[in-house]
Design a protein around this motif. Sequence first.
Motif, mmCIF file in Angstrom:
data_model
loop_
_atom_site.group_PDB
_atom_site.id
_atom_site.type_symbol
_atom_site.label_atom_id
_atom_site.label_comp_id
_atom_site.label_asym_id
_atom_site.label_seq_id
_atom_site.Cartn_x
_atom_site.Cartn_y
_atom_site.Cartn_z
ATOM 1 N N ASP A 22 -4.627 -1.084 -2.354
ATOM 2 C CA ASP A 22 -5.549 -1.404 -1.263
ATOM 3 C C ASP A 22 -4.816 -1.462 0.079
ATOM 4 O O ASP A 22 -5.313 -0.986 1.099
ATOM 5 C CB ASP A 22 -6.246 -2.746 -1.529
ATOM 6 C CG ASP A 22 -7.451 -2.594 -2.461
ATOM 7 O OD1 ASP A 22 -7.766 -1.448 -2.831
ATOM 8 O OD2 ASP A 22 -8.059 -3.621 -2.815
ATOM 9 N N LEU A 23 -3.635 -2.062 0.066
ATOM 10 C CA LEU A 23 -2.872 -2.129 1.312
ATOM 11 C C LEU A 23 -2.519 -0.737 1.813
ATOM 12 O O LEU A 23 -2.600 -0.458 3.013
ATOM 13 C CB LEU A 23 -1.585 -2.940 1.111
ATOM 14 C CG LEU A 23 -1.745 -4.450 1.199
ATOM 15 C CD1 LEU A 23 -0.436 -5.131 0.821
ATOM 16 C CD2 LEU A 23 -2.173 -4.879 2.608
ATOM 17 N N VAL A 24 -2.120 0.130 0.898
ATOM 18 C CA VAL A 24 -1.762 1.497 1.307
ATOM 19 C C VAL A 24 -2.990 2.212 1.871
ATOM 20 O O VAL A 24 -2.919 2.858 2.919
ATOM 21 C CB VAL A 24 -1.149 2.272 0.125
ATOM 22 C CG1 VAL A 24 -1.023 3.756 0.453
ATOM 23 C CG2 VAL A 24 0.221 1.684 -0.231
ATOM 24 N N ALA A 25 -4.112 2.057 1.197
ATOM 25 C CA ALA A 25 -5.326 2.722 1.689
ATOM 26 C C ALA A 25 -5.688 2.224 3.084
ATOM 27 O O ALA A 25 -6.029 3.010 3.977
ATOM 28 C CB ALA A 25 -6.492 2.469 0.721
ATOM 29 N N ALA A 26 -5.593 0.925 3.291
ATOM 30 C CA ALA A 26 -6.039 0.350 4.554
ATOM 31 C C ALA A 26 -5.031 0.547 5.676
ATOM 32 O O ALA A 26 -5.402 0.759 6.835
ATOM 33 C CB ALA A 26 -6.317 -1.148 4.371
ATOM 34 N N MET A 27 -3.756 0.515 5.358
ATOM 35 C CA MET A 27 -2.732 0.417 6.398
ATOM 36 C C MET A 27 -1.975 1.712 6.660
ATOM 37 O O MET A 27 -1.516 1.945 7.789
ATOM 38 C CB MET A 27 -1.749 -0.688 5.989
ATOM 39 C CG MET A 27 -1.009 -1.336 7.121
ATOM 40 S SD MET A 27 -0.137 -2.827 6.559
ATOM 41 C CE MET A 27 -1.360 -4.094 6.949
ATOM 42 N N ALA A 28 -1.802 2.553 5.643
ATOM 43 C CA ALA A 28 -0.983 3.756 5.836
ATOM 44 C C ALA A 28 -1.511 4.660 6.962
ATOM 45 O O ALA A 28 -0.709 5.203 7.731
ATOM 46 C CB ALA A 28 -0.847 4.532 4.524
#
Lengths: 198, 198
Positions: A180-186
């Motif tokens: 989720d962090l990668v999806a939101a932040m990358a």
Amino acid sequence: MPKKPPPGPRDERGVLSARILAAAREEFAQHGWAGTTLRAIARGADVDPALIYHYFGSKEGLLDAATTPPARWLDSVAATWTTPPEHLGVALLRLMLGAWADAEIGPVLRAILLTAAHEESTREKLRRVVEGSLMGASRVGADEQDRRVRSGLISSQIMGLAMMRYVWRVEPVASMSEDDLVAAMAPNLQRYVDADLF
Amino acid sequence: MPKKPPPGPRDERGVLSARILAAAREEFAQHGWAGTTLRAIARGADVDPALIYHYFGSKEGLLDAATTPPARWLDSVAATWTTPPEHLGVALLRLMLGAWADAEIGPVLRAILLTAAHEESTREKLRRVVEGSLMGASRVGADEQDRRVRSGLISSQIMGLAMMRYVWRVEPVASMSEDDLVAAMAPNLQRYVDADLF
């Protein structure tokens, strides 16, 4: 200058020095440079204070060792920077999440961030770690100044995530899944890598 | 419980208590909760230790006062959240840059971030400040969970900028102009406000 051979077998030295380093990270982070005594660290590690001098030479040497990431951290940083620029947002985020989850690297990063709050030489080391790991973006930016600005913006997002998730543990960021962090932040990191910013 | 009237004229009380609070922020940030003595703070503020007890009641009361932003900070936060959602990226960034530049608010924010590194009650206060200021985004997100995630992502970028620029002072972020920061960073904040993230 070559060091004297350690007392006891080699693996004992490794175990004891890891225990000293873990105790040192805790003490320096909690009490700062001035408030930390080698005696308290020795107590935390359950070793004789003389052993700390024997292994690390001085309080300075111990702080330096406790806040120096292992060499393979530098290797994984270097490998990440060979990622094609269009995938760097994801790659940098995965690098950071992996480093914090690593049993050897995570505690060192944590110690640097906590100790940097009240110890100038560690703040200086933090700057070097940030510059060396997050700002080695030789393939990023049109020129040196552009590269430095982009790397600084990338760092500000990565370090903010580190503080929120691992140091201050603010929810829901502390518990979000890595995916989720990668999806939101990358995509935000990717924008700092290669979008027009100004 | 009503407090006793302060000794001396009202403006003298204001001056002395501001001096005590400034010294307290310095000491707590440098030496942590356990390592800080009221005597050292009194020395830093050039006042009698008894005056600190008289004004703030206890060490706990002093730490609390030293890390509580002025009421007008909450007013400006509330005003920012009335910004139309499509302009929130810029508005949040300007709010934060303005707060750090403010002679009264900036030192409090700095004290919170530095002291939170090694003092759990201040870490708890930091969580409340983050939740109260950056996560009061009632107009953001499709539902409560979405709102919390978006606010957490916004916070991670804002707090990372604060650490890099004001606490660790890593260049070039520490010296970039506010306008450059807004140009480079506000679109990323805006994405956290209203773009599809997952």
